[in-house]
Design an enzyme around this catalytic site. Structure first.
Site, PDB file in Angstrom:
ATOM      1  N   LYS A   1       3.794   2.970  -1.851  1.00  0.00           N
ATOM      2  CA  LYS A   1       2.808   3.629  -2.722  1.00  0.00           C
ATOM      3  C   LYS A   1       3.102   5.124  -2.796  1.00  0.00           C
ATOM      4  O   LYS A   1       3.471   5.745  -1.792  1.00  0.00           O
ATOM      5  CB  LYS A   1       1.384   3.352  -2.216  1.00  0.00           C
ATOM      6  CG  LYS A   1       1.038   1.853  -2.339  1.00  0.00           C
ATOM      7  CD  LYS A   1      -0.410   1.563  -2.148  1.00  0.00           C
ATOM      8  CE  LYS A   1      -0.679   0.073  -2.083  1.00  0.00           C
ATOM      9  NZ  LYS A   1      -1.063  -0.550  -3.334  1.00  0.00           N
TER      10      LYS A   1
ATOM     11  N   GLU B   1     -11.318  -3.818  -0.524  1.00  0.00           N
ATOM     12  CA  GLU B   1     -11.033  -4.628  -1.721  1.00  0.00           C
ATOM     13  C   GLU B   1     -12.326  -5.239  -2.239  1.00  0.00           C
ATOM     14  O   GLU B   1     -13.206  -5.578  -1.444  1.00  0.00           O
ATOM     15  CB  GLU B   1     -10.067  -5.758  -1.377  1.00  0.00           C
ATOM     16  CG  GLU B   1      -8.716  -5.289  -0.901  1.00  0.00           C
ATOM     17  CD  GLU B   1      -7.767  -6.454  -0.709  1.00  0.00           C
ATOM     18  OE1 GLU B   1      -7.070  -6.793  -1.673  1.00  0.00           O
ATOM     19  OE2 GLU B   1      -7.725  -7.030   0.383  1.00  0.00           O
TER      20      GLU B   1
ATOM     21  N   HIS C   1       4.388  -3.297   1.447  1.00  0.00           N
ATOM     22  CA  HIS C   1       4.362  -2.620   0.144  1.00  0.00           C
ATOM     23  C   HIS C   1       3.504  -1.355   0.159  1.00  0.00           C
ATOM     24  O   HIS C   1       3.650  -0.507  -0.712  1.00  0.00           O
ATOM     25  CB  HIS C   1       3.971  -3.581  -0.982  1.00  0.00           C
ATOM     26  CG  HIS C   1       2.517  -3.908  -1.084  1.00  0.00           C
ATOM     27  ND1 HIS C   1       1.916  -4.860  -0.312  1.00  0.00           N
ATOM     28  CD2 HIS C   1       1.534  -3.406  -1.882  1.00  0.00           C
ATOM     29  CE1 HIS C   1       0.629  -4.941  -0.639  1.00  0.00           C
ATOM     30  NE2 HIS C   1       0.370  -4.065  -1.585  1.00  0.00           N
TER      31      HIS C   1
ATOM     32  N   LYS D   1     -12.402  -7.642   2.541  1.00  0.00           N
ATOM     33  CA  LYS D   1     -12.494  -8.221   1.194  1.00  0.00           C
ATOM     34  C   LYS D   1     -13.957  -8.250   0.782  1.00  0.00           C
ATOM     35  O   LYS D   1     -14.844  -8.224   1.618  1.00  0.00           O
ATOM     36  CB  LYS D   1     -11.917  -9.635   1.209  1.00  0.00           C
ATOM     37  CG  LYS D   1     -10.421  -9.627   1.538  1.00  0.00           C
ATOM     38  CD  LYS D   1      -9.674 -10.722   0.831  1.00  0.00           C
ATOM     39  CE  LYS D   1      -8.187 -10.672   1.119  1.00  0.00           C
ATOM     40  NZ  LYS D   1      -7.429  -9.795   0.233  1.00  0.00           N
TER      41      LYS D   1
ATOM     42  N   LYS E   1       5.518  -9.836   4.802  1.00  0.00           N
ATOM     43  CA  LYS E   1       4.583  -9.919   5.898  1.00  0.00           C
ATOM     44  C   LYS E   1       3.532 -11.000   5.624  1.00  0.00           C
ATOM     45  O   LYS E   1       3.395 -11.378   4.459  1.00  0.00           O
ATOM     46  CB  LYS E   1       3.907  -8.562   6.159  1.00  0.00           C
ATOM     47  CG  LYS E   1       3.471  -7.807   4.928  1.00  0.00           C
ATOM     48  CD  LYS E   1       2.119  -7.910   4.314  1.00  0.00           C
ATOM     49  CE  LYS E   1       1.003  -8.687   4.803  1.00  0.00           C
ATOM     50  NZ  LYS E   1       0.010  -9.024   3.757  1.00  0.00           N
TER      51      LYS E   1
ATOM     52  N   ARG F   1       9.789 -25.365  -5.134  1.00  0.00           N
ATOM     53  CA  ARG F   1       9.909 -26.707  -4.560  1.00  0.00           C
ATOM     54  C   ARG F   1       9.862 -27.789  -5.611  1.00  0.00           C
ATOM     55  O   ARG F   1      10.651 -28.705  -5.612  1.00  0.00           O
ATOM     56  CB  ARG F   1       8.802 -26.938  -3.526  1.00  0.00           C
ATOM     57  CG  ARG F   1       9.142 -26.266  -2.219  1.00  0.00           C
ATOM     58  CD  ARG F   1       8.143 -26.598  -1.168  1.00  0.00           C
ATOM     59  NE  ARG F   1       8.245 -28.007  -0.798  1.00  0.00           N
ATOM     60  CZ  ARG F   1       7.510 -28.545   0.155  1.00  0.00           C
ATOM     61  NH1 ARG F   1       6.637 -27.822   0.806  1.00  0.00           N
ATOM     62  NH2 ARG F   1       7.645 -29.816   0.462  1.00  0.00           N
TER      63      ARG F   1
ATOM     64  N   ASP G   1      -3.394 -10.024   8.103  1.00  0.00           N
ATOM     65  CA  ASP G   1      -3.017  -9.834   6.697  1.00  0.00           C
ATOM     66  C   ASP G   1      -2.868  -8.350   6.354  1.00  0.00           C
ATOM     67  O   ASP G   1      -1.982  -7.972   5.587  1.00  0.00           O
ATOM     68  CB  ASP G   1      -4.100 -10.489   5.808  1.00  0.00           C
ATOM     69  CG  ASP G   1      -3.732 -10.488   4.336  1.00  0.00           C
ATOM     70  OD1 ASP G   1      -2.566 -10.772   4.023  1.00  0.00           O
ATOM     71  OD2 ASP G   1      -4.604 -10.211   3.497  1.00  0.00           O
TER      72      ASP G   1
ATOM     73  N   HIS H   1      -0.244  -3.065   7.012  1.00  0.00           N
ATOM     74  CA  HIS H   1      -0.610  -1.926   6.168  1.00  0.00           C
ATOM     75  C   HIS H   1      -1.365  -0.842   6.948  1.00  0.00           C
ATOM     76  O   HIS H   1      -1.000   0.338   6.884  1.00  0.00           O
ATOM     77  CB  HIS H   1      -1.477  -2.373   4.993  1.00  0.00           C
ATOM     78  CG  HIS H   1      -0.868  -3.458   4.153  1.00  0.00           C
ATOM     79  ND1 HIS H   1       0.485  -3.586   3.958  1.00  0.00           N
ATOM     80  CD2 HIS H   1      -1.438  -4.470   3.453  1.00  0.00           C
ATOM     81  CE1 HIS H   1       0.723  -4.634   3.166  1.00  0.00           C
ATOM     82  NE2 HIS H   1      -0.427  -5.180   2.856  1.00  0.00           N
TER      83      HIS H   1
HETATM   84  C1  BG6 Z   1      -1.468  -7.964   0.610  1.00  0.00           C
HETATM   85  C2  BG6 Z   1      -2.491  -8.857   1.246  1.00  0.00           C
HETATM   86  O1  BG6 Z   1      -0.487  -7.581   1.531  1.00  0.00           O
HETATM   87  O2  BG6 Z   1      -2.108  -6.788   0.106  1.00  0.00           O
HETATM   88  C3  BG6 Z   1      -3.614  -9.195   0.270  1.00  0.00           C
HETATM   89  O3  BG6 Z   1      -1.857 -10.048   1.675  1.00  0.00           O
HETATM   90  C4  BG6 Z   1      -4.197  -7.946  -0.333  1.00  0.00           C
HETATM   91  O4  BG6 Z   1      -4.642  -9.940   0.920  1.00  0.00           O
HETATM   92  C5  BG6 Z   1      -3.090  -7.055  -0.883  1.00  0.00           C
HETATM   93  O5  BG6 Z   1      -5.089  -8.313  -1.357  1.00  0.00           O
HETATM   94  C6  BG6 Z   1      -3.633  -5.722  -1.349  1.00  0.00           C
HETATM   95  O6  BG6 Z   1      -2.599  -5.003  -1.964  1.00  0.00           O
HETATM   96  P1  BG6 Z   1      -2.926  -3.875  -3.027  1.00  0.00           P
HETATM   97  O7  BG6 Z   1      -1.635  -3.178  -3.246  1.00  0.00           O
HETATM   98  O8  BG6 Z   1      -3.460  -4.568  -4.221  1.00  0.00           O
HETATM   99  O9  BG6 Z   1      -3.961  -3.020  -2.354  1.00  0.00           O
END
Ligand code: BG6
Length: 504
Positions: free
Chosen positions: A180, A214, A176, A338, A146, A48, A233, A238
């Site tokens: 993996k 995490e 993503h 988290k 997402k 932006r 999230d 996931h």
């Molecule tokens: C993302 C989330 O999709 O995945 C984040 O938005 C999260 O909050 C992340 O930290 C974790 O991904 P990875 O691959 O580091 O476990």
């Protein structure tokens, strides 16, 4: 490694965002570093406001991610940046699309990939802006990050808007976690062997646990995260996608639609949650101050950018049931949070105990077989078995068969985004989420969100650096079970298939 042959333009919306700089662009650089990209490609990086230090910041982020000890890294970086065009762009400004068209038209014969790493509320606007300016063609692809939407209604709406201008085969909804390595290994282990598949059902499996924990807090994403929370999230995408991969029936072929047909059946078979069920089977938590990785950290409500009275959950745990023949009576326990004690992602398949033990029952609880798929921080698979303890008499102990892949010994493990970006470039949708999957996932989740919206009870607080709120322990305790909290890292010397003892 397979080279990606087709020339392409990657038009990246949200180039200075956290996702682009932390995951996506480092993945693109890794593909370039490994010489997997064709000679003719461009990154058209949109942001932006003008960012003069964009390339410097990107270089820093990329170099901190991987230890590229190769002497050619500098030369490769210099070659990489020659492929980058930066462009100041406001997605809400119709005039900007005409200017973007001029840049895209400089290379008329390449595939254009529009990568939307922006809030999903902008997806409809961007798709229609591209269409009005005639930038998208039948060969263009669009990648959607997402979470898509914030509930069922908004997800349906966003999809309808995007689908007006792009056909389903052009849309890549990225999750993503599906990129993996262990996730693909799980598919191979299940569908290329007979020994596991014959046991993969309610007759032999007691429960399955999926944990994504995490240690990080919300970092620089507080403002975004405070409107989203752990369920949207991580849960909607996931956790449910991993559940689908574990629980799906064998597809007839390894093709995008055959795989996704089976995944969507799992989502549609999830037992619907009533208000009472949400209360009993779903736990939400929010981290308070504590110690993380040896450092004192503040609580969620004190993080910069978070509303001090926020009820956003940073942790969610749930008991999920699948109403079909294969999984009747087998609970799936899912959790993510988290600021937890370890960074780990594991899928643990707990098999049933033997129907009658002829040995000493002292260690009964630890004796049932377990198959552990570890997605991170290191990747690998291990199977817990029983064996006789060496020596006089017969006593039984738990032992471990490690099936860790040989790449653990390599310097760099390819990142999930590298694989998925490669799949977009080579037009393979197998590991991307189809529209019906996305809608089925939101459909199942909506009662939880509604219940939370109406509930007077907020999330339960947990200490940063712990395993989450006490209610999550109770969730399993009510069923006479415990969370699997061994989450032990695999080491390099365990990389070969070896049998290792794990205590007696
Ligand atoms: C993302 C989330 O999709 O995945 C984040 O938005 C999260 O909050 C992340 O930290 C974790 O991904 P990875 O691959 O580091 O476990």
């Amino acid at each position: 490694m397979i080279p990606l042959n087709e020339p392409f333009d990657l038009v990246l919306f949200g180039s200075t965002g956290d996702l682009a700089t932390r995951k996506l662009l480092p993945a693109l650089f890794s593909l370039h570093f490994d010489e997997r990209l064709p000679s003719d490609w461009r990154l058209i990086a949109l942001f932006r406001r003008q960012h003069d230090d964009f390339l410097d910041a990107l270089q820093k982020s990329i170099m901190s991610k991987h230890s590229f000890d190769d002497k050619t890294v500098k030369t490769k970086w210099n070659a990489f940046i020659k492929h980058i065009v930066t462009f100041s762009f406001d997605a809400t400004e119709p005039g900007n699309y005409g200017e973007l068209k001029q840049v895209v038209d400089q290379k008329p014969n390449v595939n254009t990939i529009f990568y939307l790493a922006t809030p999903s509320a902008l997806y409809g606007k961007i798709a229609s802006g591209l269409a009005k300016a005639h930038i998208n063609t039948p060969n263009s692809r669009i990648v959607l990050e997402k979470p898509i939407g914030s509930n069922l209604e908004s997800a349906v709406k966003i999809n309808q808007l995007v689908c007006r201008h792009f056909k389903e085969h052009q849309i890549f909804r990225i999750d993503h976690y599906l990129g993996k390595e262990t996730v693909q290994n799980l598919l191979v282990l299940r569908f290329a062997n007979t020994i596991f598949e014959s046991q993969w059902n309610q007759k032999y499996i007691d429960n399955i646990q999926i944990t994504i924990s995490e240690t990080l807090g919300v970092e620089e994403r507080a403002e975004f995260y405070d409107h989203v929370g752990a369920l949207r999230d991580m849960g909607q995408n996931h956790l449910l996608q991993l559940l689908c991969i574990v629980a799906m029936e064998p597809p007839a072929r390894f093709t995008p639609d055959a795989v996704r047909d089976e995944k969507v059946k799992v989502l549609r078979a999830l037992r619907t949650l009533t208000d009472q069920d949400v209360h009993k089977k779903v736990v939400r938590g929010q981290y308070a101050s504590g110690i993380s990785n040896g450092n004192a950290v503040e609580g969620y409500l004190d993080e910069e950018g978070v509303d001090p009275s926020s009820e956003t959950e940073t942790y969610v745990a749930m008991k999920v049931e699948i109403d079909n023949w294969r999984w009747a009576g087998v609970p799936f326990y899912l959790r993510t949070g988290k600021r937890l004690v370890h960074r780990a992602c594991e899928i643990v398949v707990h098999f049933k105990e033997v129907p009658h033990s002829i040995f000493d029952l002292q260690h009964k609880n630890t004796m049932a077989n377990k198959l552990v798929f570890r997605l991170q921080p290191d990747e690998g698979i291990r199977l817990m078995l029983c064996e006789k303890k060496r020596g006089p008499g017969v006593s039984v102990r738990s032992t471990e068969l490690s099936l860790s892949p040989d790449y653990l010994n390599r310097k760099r493990v390819p990142d999930a985004y590298e694989r998925l970006l490669g799949d977009v470039i080579s037009n393979n949708q197998t590991l991307f989420v189809r529209q019906d999957e996305l809608i089925a996932a939101w459909d199942w989740l909506d009662p939880i969100l509604k219940h939370w919206d109406e509930s007077e009870q907020g999330p339960e607080s947990y200490i940063a650096g712990s395993w989450g709120p006490a209610a999550a322990t109770l969730l399993l305790a009510k069923d006479g079970r415990l969370w699997d909290e061994t989450c032990r890292p695999l080491k390099g010397d365990e990389a070969d298939s070896v049998i290792k003892e794990s205590g007696s």
